[in-house]
Each structure stands twice: as structure tokens, then as C-alpha cells.
Design a protein around this motif. Structure first.
Motif, PDB file in Angstrom:
ATOM      1  N   ILE A  17      -7.307  10.176  -2.505  1.00 11.23           N
ATOM      2  CA  ILE A  17      -7.948  10.523  -3.768  1.00 11.23           C
ATOM      3  C   ILE A  17      -6.910  10.653  -4.868  1.00 11.23           C
ATOM      4  O   ILE A  17      -7.102  10.201  -5.991  1.00 11.23           O
ATOM      5  CB  ILE A  17      -8.743  11.844  -3.625  1.00 11.23           C
ATOM      6  N   ILE A  18      -5.778  11.258  -4.521  1.00  6.56           N
ATOM      7  CA  ILE A  18      -4.707  11.436  -5.509  1.00  6.56           C
ATOM      8  C   ILE A  18      -4.147  10.089  -5.964  1.00  6.56           C
ATOM      9  O   ILE A  18      -3.952   9.840  -7.148  1.00  6.56           O
ATOM     10  CB  ILE A  18      -3.564  12.295  -4.930  1.00  6.56           C
ATOM     11  N   VAL A  19      -3.895   9.214  -5.001  1.00  2.60           N
ATOM     12  CA  VAL A  19      -3.212   7.960  -5.309  1.00  2.60           C
ATOM     13  C   VAL A  19      -4.097   7.000  -6.074  1.00  2.60           C
ATOM     14  O   VAL A  19      -3.690   6.404  -7.049  1.00  2.60           O
ATOM     15  CB  VAL A  19      -2.716   7.296  -4.011  1.00  2.60           C
ATOM     16  N   HIS A  20      -5.349   6.857  -5.639  1.00  2.00           N
ATOM     17  CA  HIS A  20      -6.229   5.888  -6.286  1.00  2.00           C
ATOM     18  C   HIS A  20      -7.656   6.396  -6.349  1.00  2.00           C
ATOM     19  O   HIS A  20      -8.262   6.676  -5.328  1.00  2.00           O
ATOM     20  CB  HIS A  20      -6.214   4.560  -5.520  1.00  2.00           C
ATOM     21  N   CYS A  21      -8.173   6.492  -7.537  1.00  2.00           N
ATOM     22  CA  CYS A  21      -9.573   6.839  -7.692  1.00  2.00           C
ATOM     23  C   CYS A  21     -10.432   5.578  -7.663  1.00  2.00           C
ATOM     24  O   CYS A  21     -11.645   5.650  -7.595  1.00  2.00           O
ATOM     25  CB  CYS A  21      -9.788   7.592  -9.000  1.00  2.00           C
ATOM     26  N   GLU A  22      -9.782   4.410  -7.784  1.00  2.00           N
ATOM     27  CA  GLU A  22     -10.522   3.150  -7.714  1.00  2.00           C
ATOM     28  C   GLU A  22     -10.795   2.852  -6.251  1.00  2.00           C
ATOM     29  O   GLU A  22     -10.094   2.078  -5.604  1.00  2.00           O
ATOM     30  CB  GLU A  22      -9.701   2.017  -8.338  1.00  2.00           C
ATOM     31  N   CYS A  23     -11.856   3.478  -5.722  1.00  2.00           N
ATOM     32  CA  CYS A  23     -12.080   3.490  -4.283  1.00  2.00           C
ATOM     33  C   CYS A  23     -12.327   2.120  -3.688  1.00  2.00           C
ATOM     34  O   CYS A  23     -12.173   1.927  -2.494  1.00  2.00           O
ATOM     35  CB  CYS A  23     -13.238   4.424  -3.949  1.00  2.00           C
ATOM     36  N   PHE A  26      -8.015  -2.012  -2.926  1.00  5.96           N
ATOM     37  CA  PHE A  26      -7.045  -1.700  -1.866  1.00  5.96           C
ATOM     38  C   PHE A  26      -5.668  -1.433  -2.464  1.00  5.96           C
ATOM     39  O   PHE A  26      -5.218  -2.135  -3.373  1.00  5.96           O
ATOM     40  CB  PHE A  26      -6.979  -2.861  -0.864  1.00  5.96           C
ATOM     41  N   SER A  27      -5.000  -0.386  -1.941  1.00  5.76           N
ATOM     42  CA  SER A  27      -3.667  -0.024  -2.399  1.00  5.76           C
ATOM     43  C   SER A  27      -2.615  -0.713  -1.548  1.00  5.76           C
ATOM     44  O   SER A  27      -2.822  -0.962  -0.363  1.00  5.76           O
ATOM     45  CB  SER A  27      -3.471   1.490  -2.305  1.00  5.76           C
ATOM     46  N   SER A  28      -1.476  -0.995  -2.155  1.00  3.31           N
ATOM     47  CA  SER A  28      -0.357  -1.608  -1.445  1.00  3.31           C
ATOM     48  C   SER A  28       0.904  -0.815  -1.742  1.00  3.31           C
ATOM     49  O   SER A  28       1.275  -0.656  -2.913  1.00  3.31           O
ATOM     50  CB  SER A  28      -0.182  -3.069  -1.883  1.00  3.31           C
ATOM     51  N   LEU A  29       1.554  -0.320  -0.706  1.00  3.85           N
ATOM     52  CA  LEU A  29       2.787   0.432  -0.886  1.00  3.85           C
ATOM     53  C   LEU A  29       3.847  -0.437  -1.542  1.00  3.85           C
ATOM     54  O   LEU A  29       4.565   0.010  -2.441  1.00  3.85           O
ATOM     55  CB  LEU A  29       3.281   0.951   0.469  1.00  3.85           C
ATOM     56  N   ASP A  30       3.964  -1.690  -1.098  1.00  5.20           N
ATOM     57  CA  ASP A  30       4.948  -2.597  -1.687  1.00  5.20           C
ATOM     58  C   ASP A  30       4.744  -2.749  -3.194  1.00  5.20           C
ATOM     59  O   ASP A  30       5.698  -2.677  -3.983  1.00  5.20           O
ATOM     60  CB  ASP A  30       4.847  -3.980  -1.031  1.00  5.20           C
ATOM     61  N   THR A  31       3.494  -2.940  -3.601  1.00  2.00           N
ATOM     62  CA  THR A  31       3.181  -3.159  -5.018  1.00  2.00           C
ATOM     63  C   THR A  31       3.506  -1.931  -5.852  1.00  2.00           C
ATOM     64  O   THR A  31       4.130  -2.023  -6.913  1.00  2.00           O
ATOM     65  CB  THR A  31       1.695  -3.518  -5.185  1.00  2.00           C
ATOM     66  N   VAL A  32       3.089  -0.757  -5.360  1.00  2.00           N
ATOM     67  CA  VAL A  32       3.326   0.491  -6.110  1.00  2.00           C
ATOM     68  C   VAL A  32       4.826   0.757  -6.228  1.00  2.00           C
ATOM     69  O   VAL A  32       5.313   1.144  -7.298  1.00  2.00           O
ATOM     70  CB  VAL A  32       2.612   1.674  -5.429  1.00  2.00           C
ATOM     71  N   TYR A  33       5.578   0.537  -5.143  1.00  2.77           N
ATOM     72  CA  TYR A  33       7.021   0.771  -5.173  1.00  2.77           C
ATOM     73  C   TYR A  33       7.704  -0.169  -6.176  1.00  2.77           C
ATOM     74  O   TYR A  33       8.577   0.263  -6.948  1.00  2.77           O
ATOM     75  CB  TYR A  33       7.614   0.575  -3.777  1.00  2.77           C
ATOM     76  N   GLY A  54       3.340   8.125  -6.417  1.00  7.49           N
ATOM     77  CA  GLY A  54       2.285   7.391  -5.734  1.00  7.49           C
ATOM     78  C   GLY A  54       2.794   6.695  -4.488  1.00  7.49           C
ATOM     79  O   GLY A  54       2.127   6.698  -3.444  1.00  7.49           O
ATOM     80  N   SER A  55       3.994   6.106  -4.570  1.00  8.82           N
ATOM     81  CA  SER A  55       4.560   5.417  -3.396  1.00  8.82           C
ATOM     82  C   SER A  55       4.848   6.412  -2.269  1.00  8.82           C
ATOM     83  O   SER A  55       4.653   6.093  -1.090  1.00  8.82           O
ATOM     84  CB  SER A  55       5.836   4.663  -3.791  1.00  8.82           C
ATOM     85  N   LEU A  56       5.293   7.615  -2.629  1.00  9.93           N
ATOM     86  CA  LEU A  56       5.556   8.640  -1.607  1.00  9.93           C
ATOM     87  C   LEU A  56       4.266   9.074  -0.914  1.00  9.93           C
ATOM     88  O   LEU A  56       4.237   9.254   0.305  1.00  9.93           O
ATOM     89  CB  LEU A  56       6.244   9.848  -2.247  1.00  9.93           C
ATOM     90  N   HIS A  57       3.197   9.230  -1.678  1.00 11.15           N
ATOM     91  CA  HIS A  57       1.910   9.592  -1.091  1.00 11.15           C
ATOM     92  C   HIS A  57       1.399   8.469  -0.181  1.00 11.15           C
ATOM     93  O   HIS A  57       0.910   8.731   0.927  1.00 11.15           O
ATOM     94  CB  HIS A  57       0.883   9.873  -2.190  1.00 11.15           C
ATOM     95  N   LEU A  58       1.506   7.226  -0.644  1.00 14.39           N
ATOM     96  CA  LEU A  58       1.047   6.102   0.162  1.00 14.39           C
ATOM     97  C   LEU A  58       1.854   5.982   1.450  1.00 14.39           C
ATOM     98  O   LEU A  58       1.302   5.664   2.514  1.00 14.39           O
ATOM     99  CB  LEU A  58       1.148   4.801  -0.635  1.00 14.39           C
ATOM    100  N   GLU A 108      -8.585   2.653  10.379  1.00 17.39           N
ATOM    101  CA  GLU A 108      -8.014   3.729   9.574  1.00 17.39           C
ATOM    102  C   GLU A 108      -7.540   3.253   8.211  1.00 17.39           C
ATOM    103  O   GLU A 108      -7.761   3.918   7.198  1.00 17.39           O
ATOM    104  CB  GLU A 108      -6.864   4.415  10.328  1.00 17.39           C
ATOM    105  N   PHE A 109      -6.873   2.103   8.168  1.00 21.10           N
ATOM    106  CA  PHE A 109      -6.389   1.598   6.874  1.00 21.10           C
ATOM    107  C   PHE A 109      -7.548   1.152   5.978  1.00 21.10           C
ATOM    108  O   PHE A 109      -7.501   1.355   4.761  1.00 21.10           O
ATOM    109  CB  PHE A 109      -5.379   0.470   7.076  1.00 21.10           C
ATOM    110  N   GLU A 110      -8.567   0.565   6.581  1.00 19.06           N
ATOM    111  CA  GLU A 110      -9.733   0.181   5.785  1.00 19.06           C
ATOM    112  C   GLU A 110     -10.445   1.405   5.232  1.00 19.06           C
ATOM    113  O   GLU A 110     -10.965   1.381   4.119  1.00 19.06           O
ATOM    114  CB  GLU A 110     -10.696  -0.651   6.634  1.00 19.06           C
ATOM    115  N   SER A 111     -10.464   2.493   6.004  1.00 20.57           N
ATOM    116  CA  SER A 111     -11.164   3.704   5.561  1.00 20.57           C
ATOM    117  C   SER A 111     -10.515   4.335   4.334  1.00 20.57           C
ATOM    118  O   SER A 111     -11.184   5.035   3.571  1.00 20.57           O
ATOM    119  CB  SER A 111     -11.236   4.726   6.701  1.00 20.57           C
ATOM    120  N   VAL A 112      -9.221   4.106   4.147  1.00 19.05           N
ATOM    121  CA  VAL A 112      -8.538   4.661   2.966  1.00 19.05           C
ATOM    122  C   VAL A 112      -8.199   3.570   1.950  1.00 19.05           C
ATOM    123  O   VAL A 112      -7.457   3.803   1.000  1.00 19.05           O
ATOM    124  CB  VAL A 112      -7.246   5.423   3.369  1.00 19.05           C
TER     125      VAL A 112
END
Length: 366
Positions: A17-23, A26-33, A54-58, A108-112
Motif C-alpha cells: 500500500i505504501i509503495v503503490h496505490c495503483e493497485c 505491477f511494480s518492479s524493483l529494478d525500475t524503481v531503483y 520505495g526500492s527499500l520497501h519493494l 504471492e508476487f501476483e497478490s502484491v
């Protein structure tokens, strides 16, 4: 010991929830970093902070899911074949383990709403606490000196030889805005915090709190090391040979080395997990004694002597407790016994591998 699933679920939900509200995105650690590094290079300090945090949370989500799936799948009984024909049983074990692991990670990854593929370079940067090297400067530029101090200190804990960062920490703690007591390692583990609380309680002769904190220190350390060992199962470079057995064996060596390195997190205070456990058990036996819990004290003494059987002071303590309790009270804790057996066997295997490697080098040089 498996991570508690209710705690895991809360952690993942909270972080996602903290990292992305755009549920739906999909988030990517590589992209955010990479966005964080780009913001830093262009001196966009507030964005730098946002993206690196954000990268630390991901990364915490990524690590938690992978570790949890590895421990969960290993805890389940995957063998359905009852026979014992050649090597088929071990083959079945790994094939079914692979299926469990792949399915668990996918769900698990799809769920988040997060991608599982992270580059080895980014993983290395996260493991070596690289984001904090950037973050302390971004916080500094935004005049958030207390946060800058803790970020610099966090990086220094993981990279103690970095002279420049030592100077940065020294600079920060001299600033009037920074309270040195508030400068903390932002990545400190629960067992480290509990251990410090236990020491404080011990110095105040608060035996009840000492016992509570030190017992939790034991449990949390063993859980932490199991998680650290599970992280080692990600291998960035695999050595491949035309011989199947050689390929498997070659990839066991870095796994064993990585697992043993988990205990380096205890330095400079302790050289091994066994030393930490023995120290905690000593605090426990003293605290149990002062609380008139002699049976528990005897158990702590027996567990300590499993680690250091020739310790004269503890042997003397045992002789004293033998006047207070029955002999059956001197039973070792099963978690300590298991830890020591595993560690001893692992070191034996590692030495065997290293001797083989040296033999191969000597043979090739003849």
C-alpha cells in the motif's frame, strides 16, 4: 522455523500500500531503483528520497516472499513415492519442491502486483545497503539531518571499511539538529534490539525482563538465521559441467559458503552464532537463578555446555545447581542441539569441498 504467515500477510499488505496505490499496476524493483539513481544524478532530491525509500520497501517484499516460499515448501512433505529405487526419491523431492516453489512465488508476487524478476546487480546493491549511501546525501540536501545521520550509519554498519562514510557519520553527530541517541541502524534485526533490551534489563537486575528479552533473542536469532540461509538459495552464477553430478556439486559449494557467512552479521561482537547463543544462555541461567527458577536455569546450563562442554565456570555452576534440582532437569534445548549439529555438519562438508578443490589444483599443477 517458518515465518508466521499472519505477520507476513500484514507486512506485504502494508508495504504494498505504501509503495503503490495503483493497485492494478505491477511494480518492479529494478525500475524503481533506476528511477532513484536517475533522480539523484539530476539532483531531484525529494524524488530521490521517494524512489529509494520505495526500492527499500519493494526489496523487503521481494525478500520476504522468496524466503517464506522457500521455507514453506521445504517444511512440507513432497515425497509420495514409497519405494527407494536408485536416486529416484531425491529426484522426486526436488521436482515437487520446484513445483511448490514456483507456484508459491507466482501467487504471492501476483497478490502484491510485483514482478519477481530482479537483476543480480540490483540485488547486490540492496544487500550491500547501497540505497542508504545515496539516501544520506538526498536527506542532507533536503536539510533532514537526523534522517541523513541514520541513513549514513546504516550504510556504515554494513560497510565498516568505508572511511568516507565514517567521516560523514562523525559530521552528522556533531550537528546540533542531531541527537546521537536517535542515530540508529535502520536495518537492525529484531534479535539485535531484543538483545540490547535484555542487557539493559540485566544491568538493572530486572530478572523478569531479562528472561523475556533473552528468550525472544534466542528464538528471533534462530528464525533470522534460517531466513538468511534461505536467501542463499538465489545463485546468480551457476557453474555448469557436462557431468550432471559435477554441476550439482559445484553449486553446493557457494550455497554452503553463503550460509556460513550469515553468522558474519554478528561481528565484531561474536565470531559465530554459537558464541551468541552461549552468551544469551549464560544471561538466562543467571536470571533464572535470581528468579528461583532452578529447573529452567539447569536447562540453560546444560544447553550452554552443549556449546562449550569444557567451560570451567559453567561446570562449576552445574555442580551448584545439582544441589538444587534433580539430574533430569539438565536437558539441552532441542533448538540449540539442532543448530549445533547442522552447523558442525555444514562446516564438515565445506572443509571437504575445499580440500577437494585444493587437491584438484595440486593435481593440475603437477
Amino acid at each position: 522455523m517458518i515465518i508466521m504467515y499472519n505477520k507476513l500477510a500484514k507486512l506485504i499488505i502494508f508495504i504494498s500500500i505504501i509503495v503503490h496505490c495503483e493497485c492494478l499496476k505491477f511494480s518492479s524493483l529494478d525500475t524503481v531503483y533506476k528511477k532513484a539513481v536517475d533522480a539523484f544524478s539530476k539532483e531531484r532530491w525529494s524524488e530521490c528520497i521517494l524512489q529509494f525509500e520505495g526500492s527499500l520497501h519493494l526489496y523487503k517484499v521481494y525478500k520476504t516472499i522468496n524466503v517464506n516460499c522457500r521455507l514453506k515448501c521445504k517444511s512440507e512433505n513432497h515425497n509420495t513415492f514409497t519405494g527407494n529405487i536408485d536416486d529416484l526419491k531425491i529426484f522426486e523431492y526436488f521436482l515437487t519442491l520446484k513445483d511448490c516453489l514456483s507456484q508459491c512465488q507466482k501467487e504471492e508476487f501476483e497478490s502484491v502486483h510485483m514482478y519477481n524478476n530482479v537483476s543480480d546487480a540490483i540485488l547486490y546493491n540492496m544487500q550491500s545497503k547501497k540505497p542508504y549511501e545515496y539516501l544520506h546525501l538526498c536527506y542532507f540536501e533536503m536539510n533532514a539531518l537526523p534522517k541523513a545521520a541514520s541513513a549514513a550509519y546504516t550504510y556504515l554498519v554494513a560497510n565498516s571499511d568505508d572511511i568516507a562514510m565514517k567521516r560523514n557519520v562523525e559530521y552528522y553527530i556533531q550537528q546540533p539538529e542531531v541527537d546521537v541517541k536517535e542515530v540508529t541502524d535502520l536495518e537492525s534485526e529484531d534479535y539485535q534490539i531484543l538483545y540490547k533490551l535484555g542487557i539493559q534489563a540485566y544491568k538493572s537486575n530486572n530478572w523478569g525482563n531479562t528472561i523475556a528479552n533473552m528468550e525472544e533473542t534466542l528464538t528471533d536469532y534462530l528464525t533470522w538465521e534460517n531466513s538468511c540461509r534461505a536467501e542463499c538459495e538465489h545463485q546468480s552464477e551457476q557453474e555448469v559441467s557436462p557431468e550432471f553430478i559435477i554441476t550439482v556439486a559445484n553449486n553446493i559449494l557457494p550455497l554452503l559458503i553463503c550460509r556460513q557467512k550469515c553468522q558474519e552479521n554478528l561481528k565484531p561482537l561474536y565470531d559465530s552464532g554459537a558464541e551468541l547463543l552461549a552468551d544469551v544462555l549464560n544471561y538466562l541461567q543467571i536470571s533464572y537463578y535470581h528468579s528461583d527458577r532452578f529447573d529452567d536455569a539447569a536447562k540453560a546450563v546444560a544447553s550452554y555446555l552443549t556449546i562449550f562442554p569444557s567451560d570451567e565456570d559453567m561446570l562449576e555452576n552445574k555442580r551448584m545447581y545439582e544441589t538444587l534440582v534433580q539430574q533430569k532437569s539438565f536437558t539441552e534445548r532441542t533448538d540449540i542441539v539442532h543448530y549445533l549439529k547442522r552447523d558442525k555438519y555444514e562446516k564438515h562438508l565445506l572443509n571437504f569441498f575445499l580440500k577437494q578443490d585444493n587437491s584438484d589444483l595440486n593435481a593440475n599443477s603437477i
